[in-house]
Design an enzyme around this catalytic site. Structure first.
Site, short mmCIF file in Angstrom:
data_model
loop_
_atom_site.label_atom_id
_atom_site.label_comp_id
_atom_site.label_asym_id
_atom_site.label_seq_id
_atom_site.Cartn_x
_atom_site.Cartn_y
_atom_site.Cartn_z
N VAL A 9 24.04 16.87 -24.95
CA VAL A 9 22.64 17.28 -25.00
C VAL A 9 22.04 16.99 -26.38
CG1 VAL A 9 22.91 19.11 -23.28
CG2 VAL A 9 23.14 19.68 -25.69
N CYS A 10 20.73 16.73 -26.34
CA CYS A 10 19.92 16.67 -27.55
C CYS A 10 18.56 17.21 -27.16
CB CYS A 10 19.84 15.25 -28.13
SG CYS A 10 19.02 14.02 -27.10
N ALA A 11 17.62 17.19 -28.06
CA ALA A 11 16.32 17.80 -27.79
C ALA A 11 15.65 17.21 -26.54
CB ALA A 11 15.40 17.66 -29.00
N VAL A 42 18.56 19.71 -24.06
CA VAL A 42 19.22 20.96 -24.43
C VAL A 42 18.77 22.13 -23.55
CG1 VAL A 42 17.60 21.63 -26.25
CG2 VAL A 42 20.01 22.32 -26.40
#
Length: 94
Positions: A9-11, A42
């Protein structure tokens, strides 16, 4: 043993998580670690985080889940990445 599932996950679920996912997949292949990989933003952790054996994040995680969460930023920067890879391998081979 069931195949482990890893969530990256990332933003936004697009940029940094893609780079980290590719590097971790290569790392796992080189060591014979067979796992399934998925990539999201995220915010998705709140809904699906418990469905995974490991979450690798390149941003701050505010959701509370029992799934182990590893900070993937060192893989992106190259500083401290060996320790992160070792932790990922430890979790996926347990």
């Amino acid at each position: 043993m069931a195949k482990k599932k890893v969530l990256f996950v990332c933003a936004t679920g697009v940029a940094t998580s893609t780079v980290v996912e590719e590097k971790v997949i290569e790392y796992c292949k080189e060591r014979g670690i067979d796992a399934d990989f998925d990539q999201r933003n995220v915010a998705s952790i709140a809904q699906i985080g418990e469905d995974f054996d490991l979450i690798v994040s390149t941003c701050q995680v505010t959701s509370q889940v029992s799934t182990p969460i590893v900070n993937g930023l060192p893989i992106l920067t190259g500083f401290g990445d060996a320790a992160v890879y070792a932790k990922i391998a430890e979790i996926l081979t347990a």
